[in-house]
Design an enzyme around this catalytic site. Structure first.
Site, PDB file in Angstrom:
ATOM      1  CG  HIS A  17       0.214   7.438  63.724  1.00 42.45           C
ATOM      2  ND1 HIS A  17       0.167   6.541  62.666  1.00 42.45           N
ATOM      3  CD2 HIS A  17      -0.863   6.503  64.575  1.00 42.45           C
ATOM      4  CE1 HIS A  17      -0.457   5.657  62.824  1.00 42.45           C
ATOM      5  NE2 HIS A  17      -1.307   5.622  63.588  1.00 42.45           N
ATOM      6  CE  LYS A  41      -3.909  -5.353  64.935  1.00 43.30           C
ATOM      7  NZ  LYS A  41      -4.075  -3.544  64.839  1.00 43.30           N
ATOM      8  NE  ARG A  90      -8.384   6.491  62.997  1.00 38.80           N
ATOM      9  CZ  ARG A  90      -7.433   5.213  62.374  1.00 38.80           C
ATOM     10  NH1 ARG A  90      -6.973   5.071  61.872  1.00 38.80           N
ATOM     11  NH2 ARG A  90      -7.449   4.651  63.435  1.00 38.80           N
ATOM     12  CB  SER A 128      -1.377   1.897  59.598  1.00 40.97           C
ATOM     13  OG  SER A 128      -1.092   2.649  60.588  1.00 40.97           O
TER      14      SER A 128
HETATM   15  P1  ADP Z   1      -4.040   0.643  67.420  1.00 40.44           P
HETATM   16  O1  ADP Z   1      -3.741  -0.732  66.567  1.00 40.44           O
HETATM   17  O2  ADP Z   1      -3.272   0.101  68.789  1.00 40.44           O
HETATM   18  O3  ADP Z   1      -4.857   1.071  67.144  1.00 40.44           O
HETATM   19  P2  ADP Z   1      -2.336   2.810  65.093  1.00 40.44           P
HETATM   20  O4  ADP Z   1      -0.884   2.267  65.003  1.00 40.44           O
HETATM   21  O5  ADP Z   1      -3.624   2.053  64.303  1.00 40.44           O
HETATM   22  O6  ADP Z   1      -2.920   1.638  66.425  1.00 40.44           O
HETATM   23  O7  ADP Z   1      -3.199   3.742  65.492  1.00 40.44           O
HETATM   24  C1  ADP Z   1      -2.464   4.155  66.874  1.00 40.44           C
HETATM   25  C2  ADP Z   1      -3.174   5.952  67.645  1.00 40.44           C
HETATM   26  O8  ADP Z   1      -3.242   6.711  66.560  1.00 40.44           O
HETATM   27  C3  ADP Z   1      -4.182   5.200  67.480  1.00 40.44           C
HETATM   28  O9  ADP Z   1      -4.851   6.027  68.748  1.00 40.44           O
HETATM   29  C4  ADP Z   1      -5.288   5.845  66.826  1.00 40.44           C
HETATM   30  O10 ADP Z   1      -6.513   6.468  66.985  1.00 40.44           O
HETATM   31  C5  ADP Z   1      -4.841   6.800  66.446  1.00 40.44           C
HETATM   32  N1  ADP Z   1      -4.969   7.199  65.109  1.00 40.44           N
HETATM   33  C6  ADP Z   1      -4.699   6.579  63.674  1.00 40.44           C
HETATM   34  N2  ADP Z   1      -4.340   7.040  62.805  1.00 40.44           N
HETATM   35  C7  ADP Z   1      -5.616   8.470  62.932  1.00 40.44           C
HETATM   36  C8  ADP Z   1      -5.787   9.616  62.685  1.00 40.44           C
HETATM   37  N3  ADP Z   1      -5.406   9.769  61.181  1.00 40.44           N
HETATM   38  N4  ADP Z   1      -5.500  11.378  63.516  1.00 40.44           N
HETATM   39  C9  ADP Z   1      -5.541  10.325  64.076  1.00 40.44           C
HETATM   40  N5  ADP Z   1      -5.377   9.514  65.362  1.00 40.44           N
HETATM   41  C10 ADP Z   1      -5.178   8.786  64.559  1.00 40.44           C
END
Ligand code: ADP
Length: 161
Positions: A17, A41, A90, A128
């Site tokens: 992130h 969630k 990703r 996450s």
């Molecule tokens: P959501 O529940 O909306 O998917 P996340 O907290 O999992 O939210 O992720 C927020 C954003 O960050 C999303 O656009 C996700 O694709 C991106 N993201 C998460 N992990 C990575 C990573 N390792 N590399 C690039 N983008 C990421």
């Protein structure tokens, strides 16, 4: 002023992130990292904790503001005087969901652009949920989450297991 909104659950924030925030901060005058309150969630960290952790994770990026929201993303984006949603990609599996969501928002509010940023190679496998699983069974999360949050995240995940 060009404002980009990075929405997500951030439960918890990872280095994947932060990498997206840093890159987005070079494209926009202001990046708003917005924690989404998803009633479907049950997050590990409360909204307040996630906001606090994001503030620490992004403390070295000058043009970032951390906020939280509930309800419709496009309403929130317009309220912030922004026309840009920034999302990270990703894998192909992310693409399917993001593609549909971006087109849906485009249909409702054509002036909002969703911008996708390809993950950096070193974080392509970081999520996450993966962090939570790894820490739960005692695995090392060093280098995958911001250093200043490593202890807090590990402690909470182990307490909950
Ligand atoms: P959501 O529940 O909306 O998917 P996340 O907290 O999992 O939210 O992720 C927020 C954003 O960050 C999303 O656009 C996700 O694709 C991106 N993201 C998460 N992990 C990575 C990573 N390792 N590399 C690039 N983008 C990421």
């Amino acid at each position: 002023m060009r404002i980009g909104v990075c929405p997500g659950s951030f439960d918890p924030v990872t280095n994947g992130h932060v990498d997206i925030f840093l890159r987005a901060s070079k494209m926009f005058d202001l990046v708003i990292v917005a924690v989404f309150h998803n009633p479907n969630k049950k997050p590990l960290f409360t909204m307040e904790e996630r906001v606090e952790m994001l503030n620490l994770a992004a403390k070295d990026i000058a043009n970032i503001k951390v906020d939280s929201f509930s309800g419709l993303l496009y309403d929130y984006v317009l309220q912030q005087n922004s026309n840009f949603i920034v999302r990270g990609l990703r894998a192909l599996s992310d693409f399917e969901y993001e593609f549909q969501r971006a087109l849906l928002i485009k249909k409702i509010v054509p002036e909002i652009e969703t911008i996708f940023m390809m993950t950096s190679n070193e974080y392509s496998f970081v999520s996450s949920s993966g962090i939570k699983e790894l820490a739960k069974f005692g695995g090392p999360i060093t280098g995958l989450v911001p250093e200043c949050l490593e202890e807090k995240i590990t402690k909470r995940i182990r307490e909950q297991s």
